[in-house]
Design a protein around this motif. Sequence first.
Motif, PDB file in Angstrom:
ATOM      1  N   GLY A 190       0.799  -1.218   0.000  1.00  0.00           N
ATOM      2  CA  GLY A 190       0.000   0.000   0.000  1.00  0.00           C
ATOM      3  C   GLY A 190       0.832   1.268   0.000  1.00  0.00           C
ATOM      4  N   LEU A 191       1.906   1.276   0.762  1.00  0.00           N
ATOM      5  CA  LEU A 191       2.779   2.452   0.799  1.00  0.00           C
ATOM      6  C   LEU A 191       3.346   2.765  -0.582  1.00  0.00           C
ATOM      7  N   LEU A 192       3.747   1.730  -1.303  1.00  0.00           N
ATOM      8  CA  LEU A 192       4.298   1.934  -2.648  1.00  0.00           C
ATOM      9  C   LEU A 192       3.238   2.427  -3.614  1.00  0.00           C
ATOM     10  N   VAL A 193       2.024   1.903  -3.489  1.00  0.00           N
ATOM     11  CA  VAL A 193       0.938   2.370  -4.364  1.00  0.00           C
ATOM     12  C   VAL A 193       0.627   3.832  -4.078  1.00  0.00           C
ATOM     13  N   VAL A 194       0.593   4.192  -2.803  1.00  0.00           N
ATOM     14  CA  VAL A 194       0.363   5.599  -2.441  1.00  0.00           C
ATOM     15  C   VAL A 194       1.428   6.485  -3.076  1.00  0.00           C
ATOM     16  N   GLN A 195       2.678   6.109  -2.932  1.00  0.00           N
ATOM     17  CA  GLN A 195       3.775   6.914  -3.464  1.00  0.00           C
ATOM     18  C   GLN A 195       3.702   7.035  -4.986  1.00  0.00           C
ATOM     19  N   GLN A 196       3.467   5.920  -5.661  1.00  0.00           N
ATOM     20  CA  GLN A 196       3.433   5.958  -7.123  1.00  0.00           C
ATOM     21  C   GLN A 196       2.206   6.701  -7.642  1.00  0.00           C
ATOM     22  N   ALA A 197       1.076   6.550  -6.942  1.00  0.00           N
ATOM     23  CA  ALA A 197      -0.121   7.282  -7.360  1.00  0.00           C
ATOM     24  C   ALA A 197       0.072   8.786  -7.208  1.00  0.00           C
ATOM     25  N   LEU A 198       0.708   9.199  -6.131  1.00  0.00           N
ATOM     26  CA  LEU A 198       0.991  10.627  -5.940  1.00  0.00           C
ATOM     27  C   LEU A 198       1.939  11.141  -7.018  1.00  0.00           C
ATOM     28  N   GLN A 199       2.927  10.332  -7.372  1.00  0.00           N
ATOM     29  CA  GLN A 199       3.869  10.728  -8.427  1.00  0.00           C
ATOM     30  C   GLN A 199       3.171  10.916  -9.772  1.00  0.00           C
ATOM     31  N   LYS A 200       2.120  10.141 -10.007  1.00  0.00           N
ATOM     32  CA  LYS A 200       1.372  10.235 -11.269  1.00  0.00           C
ATOM     33  C   LYS A 200       0.365  11.381 -11.259  1.00  0.00           C
ATOM     34  N   GLY A 201       0.187  12.018 -10.099  1.00  0.00           N
ATOM     35  CA  GLY A 201      -0.706  13.162 -10.029  1.00  0.00           C
ATOM     36  C   GLY A 201      -2.082  12.878  -9.476  1.00  0.00           C
ATOM     37  N   HIS A 202      -2.299  11.690  -8.922  1.00  0.00           N
ATOM     38  CA  HIS A 202      -3.595  11.369  -8.327  1.00  0.00           C
ATOM     39  C   HIS A 202      -3.798  12.120  -7.014  1.00  0.00           C
ATOM     40  N   LEU A 203      -5.049  12.339  -6.681  1.00  0.00           N
ATOM     41  CA  LEU A 203      -5.432  12.761  -5.343  1.00  0.00           C
ATOM     42  C   LEU A 203      -5.702  11.485  -4.565  1.00  0.00           C
ATOM     43  N   VAL A 204      -4.951  11.252  -3.495  1.00  0.00           N
ATOM     44  CA  VAL A 204      -4.972   9.972  -2.802  1.00  0.00           C
ATOM     45  C   VAL A 204      -5.615  10.114  -1.426  1.00  0.00           C
ATOM     46  N   TYR A 205      -6.531   9.185  -1.147  1.00  0.00           N
ATOM     47  CA  TYR A 205      -7.192   9.106   0.152  1.00  0.00           C
ATOM     48  C   TYR A 205      -6.791   7.769   0.769  1.00  0.00           C
ATOM     49  N   ASN A 219       3.527   7.943   7.749  1.00  0.00           N
ATOM     50  CA  ASN A 219       4.643   8.888   7.633  1.00  0.00           C
ATOM     51  C   ASN A 219       4.700   9.670   6.325  1.00  0.00           C
ATOM     52  N   ILE A 220       3.940   9.285   5.332  1.00  0.00           N
ATOM     53  CA  ILE A 220       3.986  10.010   4.058  1.00  0.00           C
ATOM     54  C   ILE A 220       3.199  11.309   4.184  1.00  0.00           C
ATOM     55  N   LYS A 221       3.799  12.387   3.721  1.00  0.00           N
ATOM     56  CA  LYS A 221       3.138  13.691   3.703  1.00  0.00           C
ATOM     57  C   LYS A 221       3.152  14.222   2.274  1.00  0.00           C
ATOM     58  N   HIS A 222       2.015  14.747   1.831  1.00  0.00           N
ATOM     59  CA  HIS A 222       1.939  15.296   0.470  1.00  0.00           C
ATOM     60  C   HIS A 222       0.696  16.169   0.383  1.00  0.00           C
ATOM     61  N   GLU A 223       0.773  17.201  -0.431  1.00  0.00           N
ATOM     62  CA  GLU A 223      -0.357  18.118  -0.556  1.00  0.00           C
ATOM     63  C   GLU A 223      -1.577  17.458  -1.190  1.00  0.00           C
ATOM     64  N   ASN A 224      -1.364  16.362  -1.949  1.00  0.00           N
ATOM     65  CA  ASN A 224      -2.473  15.657  -2.590  1.00  0.00           C
ATOM     66  C   ASN A 224      -2.868  14.388  -1.845  1.00  0.00           C
ATOM     67  N   LEU A 225      -2.453  14.276  -0.588  1.00  0.00           N
ATOM     68  CA  LEU A 225      -2.732  13.091   0.212  1.00  0.00           C
ATOM     69  C   LEU A 225      -3.601  13.443   1.415  1.00  0.00           C
ATOM     70  N   ASP A 226      -4.669  12.667   1.591  1.00  0.00           N
ATOM     71  CA  ASP A 226      -5.530  12.796   2.761  1.00  0.00           C
ATOM     72  C   ASP A 226      -5.530  11.440   3.467  1.00  0.00           C
ATOM     73  N   VAL A 227      -5.071  11.408   4.710  1.00  0.00           N
ATOM     74  CA  VAL A 227      -5.005  10.166   5.478  1.00  0.00           C
ATOM     75  C   VAL A 227      -6.237  10.081   6.375  1.00  0.00           C
ATOM     76  N   ILE A 228      -6.994   8.989   6.213  1.00  0.00           N
ATOM     77  CA  ILE A 228      -8.300   8.845   6.859  1.00  0.00           C
ATOM     78  C   ILE A 228      -8.312   7.603   7.742  1.00  0.00           C
ATOM     79  N   LYS A 229      -8.801   7.745   8.956  1.00  0.00           N
ATOM     80  CA  LYS A 229      -8.983   6.588   9.820  1.00  0.00           C
ATOM     81  C   LYS A 229     -10.248   5.858   9.405  1.00  0.00           C
ATOM     82  N   GLY A 230     -10.128   4.548   9.169  1.00  0.00           N
ATOM     83  CA  GLY A 230     -11.292   3.809   8.707  1.00  0.00           C
ATOM     84  C   GLY A 230     -11.296   2.372   9.180  1.00  0.00           C
ATOM     85  N   ASP A 231     -12.492   1.807   9.223  1.00  0.00           N
ATOM     86  CA  ASP A 231     -12.693   0.408   9.586  1.00  0.00           C
ATOM     87  C   ASP A 231     -13.199  -0.326   8.352  1.00  0.00           C
ATOM     88  N   VAL A 232     -12.344  -1.130   7.736  1.00  0.00           N
ATOM     89  CA  VAL A 232     -12.704  -1.787   6.475  1.00  0.00           C
ATOM     90  C   VAL A 232     -13.745  -2.879   6.666  1.00  0.00           C
TER      91      VAL A 232
END
Length: 220
Positions: free
Chosen positions: A20-35, A45-58
């Motif tokens: 998941g961490l790698l997908v987040v990083q690569q998606a951000l690099q491609k310009g996605h808005l990541v939740y 630990n990842i910080k980015h202007e296009n990243l929103d970290v959400i607490k969730g129960d899957v």
Amino acid sequence: MAAELLFPKLVIFGASGPMGLLVVQQALQKGHLVYAVVRSPEKFNIKHENLDVIKGDVFNSESLVPVLEGKDAVVSCLGVHGSSLFRPTKLYSETMRSITSAMERSNLQRIVSVTSWATRKVPGNPKLIEWFLKPITMAGFIHDMAAMESILENSNLCYTVVRPPILNNDPSKGDYSVVDGQVVPGASWFIPRADVADFIVASLQKRDWDRKCMAIGRKT
């Protein structure tokens, strides 16, 4: 850049895991808005202007609906690790039921999820998997991955299932192949997580792999 993407807004489950961490990083690099949906946002630990970290129960479909509303696609990198691989599990099927139910209620159609080589018995599957790994895992991860795939196949969602062999942390090689099936014939038993993450993000840029289960591997 995000406006040029087919699915700009991505919700990623299992975002704090190795894949998941790698997908987040690569998606951000491609310009996605990541939740990124995680259990402990304060530990992410990842910080980015296009990243929103959400607490969730899957496992709680009701709680996922507001997370998914207004988004374009879902990526599930949820999985068991270490010794849990050899214990009975329903994590894959139960979380996929929760996620797909929330997607349907949110009018969200596109999902990419990760399973494994040889989730189902077909001619050409490696004997090591069919005669050794599946029997010793009993009701373990491979069996539940197959159940998760069935949930997607029996849904109306636009899914892509990514089936890798054994994952490692080697640097991306970029020389992987993908085939519609259970395994990649002649491929190595190992593949870098970074290569799998690359294909996950790439699969969201085309319609070539809609409603398909794609094995991924590196030719030896």
